[in-house]
Design an enzyme around this catalytic site. Structure first.
Site, PDB file in Angstrom:
ATOM      1  N   ASP A 588      -4.340  -3.413 -12.770  1.00 46.50           N
ATOM      2  CA  ASP A 588      -4.636  -4.486 -11.847  1.00 46.50           C
ATOM      3  C   ASP A 588      -6.009  -4.205 -11.221  1.00 46.50           C
ATOM      4  O   ASP A 588      -6.641  -3.191 -11.480  1.00 46.50           O
ATOM      5  CB  ASP A 588      -3.544  -4.584 -10.776  1.00 46.50           C
ATOM      6  CG  ASP A 588      -3.371  -6.001 -10.267  1.00 46.50           C
ATOM      7  OD1 ASP A 588      -4.378  -6.725 -10.192  1.00 46.50           O
ATOM      8  OD2 ASP A 588      -2.243  -6.391  -9.922  1.00 46.50           O
ATOM      9  N   GLU A 778      -0.881 -13.387  -2.529  1.00 46.74           N
ATOM     10  CA  GLU A 778      -0.597 -11.953  -2.412  1.00 46.74           C
ATOM     11  C   GLU A 778      -0.289 -11.567  -0.975  1.00 46.74           C
ATOM     12  O   GLU A 778       0.393 -12.289  -0.266  1.00 46.74           O
ATOM     13  CB  GLU A 778      -1.754 -11.165  -3.024  1.00 46.74           C
ATOM     14  CG  GLU A 778      -2.016 -11.578  -4.466  1.00 46.74           C
ATOM     15  CD  GLU A 778      -3.046 -10.731  -5.152  1.00 46.74           C
ATOM     16  OE1 GLU A 778      -3.249  -9.570  -4.757  1.00 46.74           O
ATOM     17  OE2 GLU A 778      -3.662 -11.225  -6.105  1.00 46.74           O
TER      18      GLU A 778
END
Length: 1004
Positions: A588, A778
């Protein structure tokens, strides 16, 4: 106050008093346009206006801007201008600063070009706070360099500080605590004459043997006016890896541009390429341009004789042979380059793609070309791909994006409901179709890799990524893995993320900024991990998913938390070993930096744990140098590097990138097409969940006079949610589509719209109040971060009370997760609309009875926040994030879900799981989309909880029953291997995430 920029005088000299002042802060408050920013509230500096008579040369009444700061990651302040200014007549940028003598380096930047201050190209310089007291900092514009660690999405990427359209400046404060004072921000001096700029039509000219390379040279003046004097441009072929006389005929000469030639005019010359008869790697011929009064290109153009005759270039050979041949030719530096993925805006220059042999680039959320159109995307990706031609082996890039609900970075594309909505639809074939449409639009823009789907099993509604999950139930998540087939059957790599356990993090366990749950710790037993969080990834591997992305989060199996990017057992032993994953693992966004230890330790630990490609995303030179040092020291085995690179090359060969590296523009016209939007409309319609329907209010009669209110009724941005055009998403008309209000207007005979329900209500038959959340992504959506809750806003609550107190009403909840709705005793009908995307007609279709309400809750809808976490689908700790909740009043009540049913056993039934080998990753014959319109995927209508009446009546088209063709089922298809697209092969055996907060231009 802010002093307007003075017009540049025609005389070459000017008095000091005439120099333009951008800000002198002679006001009682912080001036308009000046603002502070930071990665969180604590890191956002405090700006105040203070007396500043102590500055040298200042009057007794002088005032200054004070910035007090305590920054954990990033923070600073900026001045944004309301319109662009031309700074080209001036020599440089100047300001006064009252330092502390801390020894810290302070960066500042100026904003050049682009569509606005937030989309300008950034050029930076710095000073060191090495002495206490006031000092003047003066930097010539020629000393500014393009910022390499970050560029805003949509910013120009030419690397040229033009100074013609400037949007302001910013001061980036140190990651520390302190205070600095600022004054008299201004431009100074007179710029020297600016030479005409030379450019070529291409930076790289790939050619074959026995051919010609035609090079076109363009002259552009600084002002855009015609040339006042004639120019002569000399050209010659320089010294590269190609041999003059054997590989090509050297060329040398001049190009003449007479006085009066229009700016932008071009002249050309050719270089003849010979045939030497050898099978060999690519060879280069640099082109040198020079002349008096001209500025050559920042990077010299190069002619490249393509590699030819080598085994890895032979498409007839098996992929394994091609990989082995190419891998055997690569140097350690070239292998490390393949393992490196950089953000496209991080490139100091485009030729760094070749200089570092980069294997991949990405666009983070909001990292877009200007203009943000499908064609501009194709042009951008092709330009990056062109740079790989100058490398000796010519290994193509693989470009990646987060197309998590359609090609959502691009304006004008088809935006689907987020995964939470697809989970509510519970239609694996429809989910696969959404993947197919997304793949077609993504690939049309030249992008062959998608960082999706998210196969997380979200177990806590307070998580800011809950809407990226199909369900809290792993069985339902498994069924939705069909999206992988939709992507990969249409030539786009899928990425199963975030492996493993990102949906199970414990509230309060995050240590990232002010996040409360995102990127935290998942505390589970091995059995819980296996049954809940690993199960969807096992399904993804069975389907042949090409890439897997680990989670930012940590897993604690009882011996303490371990970052997933450092978890060798789960990455190598389980994923690549027991599950048999043959693709490659990509990190990520900057995720290895969160592993405890220094950077060398981060690199070593992640690669040896099983990471194959690192999303750096900015410090690609540092990563490459660090990994090389670790390999040379023997701390990272070359065998591990070879395994990683072989996996990456395998994916590139199977995608056909070596044969077709550039965008196939034949399908650009399909992006955002009516046929694609019809599929998204169907998905939105089938995702609608009827939570309450007292008195059979729904479906509404088209002849009704409808009163519409609420913050989300007329907002494409809000109904699309985060990860739409930008990372966090935003409210407003951010991309073409149909709002819910527009869809209602297309259905009802009479509509009154009042966002705050302040307009008169008399004479209306029914009210529709559209409420819910505004966009986030997020950890920014974590409950508890900066006061975020799961409750409706006061304005939405007031709108519900006003409308529903005056008439029968339905409340549509547009949100990424269940919300606390309060007292609904006076509300007849409630619908969970989730985040439906750009096709608001999909919300209106069941609302007016064009199709029935068939959606079912993918998440338990709590009655009070004290019940969170509350889940079905896993046996675990009592009351914990993984507890199996048996609450009959929630499963059968008006707002409680029926307990989600898992899929049929493997090998049985229409949507049973199937094992799809990794070799299936290849473009396939284009298939015509199935039926159009909201009824294209007719199925049995589940009677939602709370609906005691009959199913909604399907109205014929003349009564608003959807477009012509609605009701046609999607055709069942077969793979070339003969496997039924919706069945399983029974002979297959049973099987055994994000980031620190940062400016937009975000992560996977």
């Amino acid at each position: 106050m802010l002093v307007p920029l003075l017009a540049a005088p025609s005389a070459p000299a000017r008095a000091a008093a005439d120099l333009p002042v951008l800000a002198d802060f002679e006001s009682n408050a912080v001036p308009a346009g000046v603002y502070a920013w930071g990665n969180d509230t604590a890191s956002t500096p405090t700006l105040t206006i203070e007396p500043g008579a102590a500055r040298p040369g200042a009057p007794a009444t002088n005032r200054v801007l004070r910035s007090g700061y305590a920054i954990s990651q990033w923070g600073g302040w900026s001045q944004d201008l309301t319109a662009t200014q031309d700074w080209s007549p001036y020599e440089g940028f100047s300001f006064w600063v009252n330092g502390e003598g801390s020894g810290r380096r302070v960066f500042f930047e100026i904003k050049d070009g682009g569509s606005g201050p937030g989309a300008a190209e950034l050029f930076e310089s710095s000073f060191t706070d090495d002495a206490a007291g006031w000092r003047q900092v003066k930097v010539p514009f020629t000393d500014f360099t393009r910022r390499a660690d970050y560029q805003p999405g949509g910013a120009p990427a030419d690397g040229e500080l033009d100074l013609l359209a400037m949007w302001g400046y910013g001061m980036r404060l140190p990651t520390a605590a302190g205070s600095l004072e600022w004054d008299q921000v201004e431009l100074y001096g007179t710029a020297p004459p600016r030479p005409a700029r030379l450019s070529t039509d291409r930076p790289v000219y790939p050619v074959g043997e026995r051919s010609e390379a035609k090079v076109s040279v363009t002259v552009t003046t600084a002002t855009g006016a015609p040339l006042t004097d004639g120019l002569t441009v000399a050209y010659r072929t320089g010294s590269g890896t190609a041999t003059p006389g054997a590989d090509y005929l050297p060329a040398e000469g001049t190009l003449t541009f007479p006085a009066g030639t229009a700016s932008g005019s071009s002249r050309s010359f050719t270089v003849k390429i010979l045939k030497d008869g050898a099978n060999e790697v690519a060879e280069t011929i640099p082109v040198e341009l020079s002349g008096t009064g001209v500025r050559p290109p920042a990077e010299a153009p190069v002619i490249v004789i393509d590699a030819h005759g080598l085994p890895y270039l032979d498409a007839r050979r098996p992929v394994r042979e091609r990989v082995a041949d190419l891998l055997g030719r690569m140097t350690p530096e070239e292998k490390i380059g393949q393992m490196t993925q950089a953000e496209r805006m991080a490139l100091a220059r485009q030729s760094d793609i070749a200089a570092y042999g980069l294997g991949s680039l990405l666009s983070g959320g909001g990292s877009t070309p200007t203009p943000n159109t499908p064609r501009a995307w194709a042009d951008m990706v092709d330009a990056f791909q062109l740079q790989t031609r100058r490398t000796r082996l010519q290994v193509p890039l693989i470009y990646g994006v987060d197309a998590v609900h359609g090609h959502n970075n691009v304006v004008g594309t088809t935006i689907f409901p987020h995964n939470v909505g697809l989970g509510a639809a519970r239609d694996p074939e429809l989910t696969e179709k959404a993947g197919e449409v997304t793949a077609r639009e993504v690939r049309a823009t030249g992008v062959p890799w998608n960082f999706a789907p998210c196969l997380c099993v979200s177990r806590d509604d307070r998580w800011g990524r809950a809407y990226e999950s199909f369900s809290e139930d792993p069985a339902l998540v498994n069924r939705m893995a069909t999206v992988i087939d939709g992507l990969q059957d249409n030539g786009v790599l899928a990425t199963a993320k975030h492996y493993a356990g990102d949906g199970g993090t414990v509230y309060g366990s995050s240590t990232t900024g002010d996040y409360t749950i995102d990127q935290g710790v998942t505390k589970v037993t091995r059995k819980e991990l296996e049954e809940i969080h690993l199960a969807p990834f096992a399904e993804a591997v069975r389907r042949g998913v090409a890439t897997v992305m680990p989670s930012f989060s940590s897993v604690d199996l009882g011996a303490g938390p371990v970052k997933m990017h450092a978890h060798r057992e789960l990455l190598t032993d389980v994923l690549k070993g027991r599950l048999g994953f043959k693709g490659f693992v990509v990190t990520d966004w900057q995720a290895i930096d969160q592993i405890p230890g220094d950077y060398a330790s981060d690199v070593r630990t992640s690669i040896t744990a099983g990471i194959d490609m690192v999303m750096v995303p900015y410090a690609y030179p540092e990563f490459a140098a660090t990994l090389k040092a670790e390999v040379e020291a023997g701390r990272v085995p070359m065998s591990r590097v070879d395994d990683a690179v072989a996996r990456i090359l395998t994916a590139k060969f199977r995608l056909g990138l070596f044969e077709h590296p550039y965008a196939d523009r034949a399908h650009l016209g399909d992006v955002g097409s009516a046929a694609h939007r019809a599929v998204a409309r169907t998905a939105a319609a089938k995702s609608q969940v009827l939570l309450k329907n007292d008195g059979r209010l729904l479906p509404l009669n088209r002849k009704s006079k409808v009163y519409v209110a609420g913050s989300n009724a007329d907002d494409i941005g809000n109904q699309s949610g985060g990860w739409t055009i930008t990372w966090q998403g935003s409210s407003g008309p951010i991309t073409p589509g149909t709002t819910i209000l527009q869809a209602i207007r297309g259905r009802a005979a009479s509509v009154t719209y009042s966002p705050d329900a302040s307009a008169g209500m008399a004479g209306h038959d029914v009210g529709v109040v559209v409420v819910g959340e505004t966009p986030y992504a997020e950890g920014f959506g974590d409950v508890g971060r900066q006061g975020r809750t799961l409750e409706l806003s006061a304005a939405d609550r007031a709108a519900v009370d006003r409308v529903c107190g005056a008439m029968k009403c339905v409340v549509l909840v547009v949100s990424g997760r269940p919300m606390l709705l309060g007292d609904l005793s006076g509300v007849e009908a409630v619908v969970a609309a989730w985040l439906p995307g750009t096709e608001g007609d999909g919300v209106a279709d069941p609302l007016f009875g064009a199709v029935p309400y068939t959606g079912r809750l993918p998440f338990t809808w709590f009655r009070t926040v004290a019940q969170i976490p509350i889940n079905v689908g896993g046996q675990g700790r009592r009351g914990g994030a993984h507890a199996r909740t048996r609450r009959p009043e929630l499963e059968r009540g008006r707002l409680g879900p029926r307990r989600p049913r898992g899929p049929r056993r493997r090998g049985h039934g229409r949507h049973a799981a199937r094992t799809l080998p990794y070799r299936r990753l290849r473009p396939v014959r284009r298939r015509r989309l199935g039926g159009e319109g909201p009824g294209a995927e007719r199925g049995p209508a589940a009677r939602p909880a709370g609906d005691r009446g009959p199913r909604a009546r399907r109205r014929p088209p003349e009564e608003g029953g959807g477009p012509a063709g609605a009701g046609r089922p999607l055709t069942r298809r077969r793979l070339s291997s003969g496997r039924d697209r919706t069945g399983a092969r029974p002979d297959r055996g049973r099987p055994g995430s994000r980031r620190p907060s940062r400016p937009a231009g975000a992560r996977a």
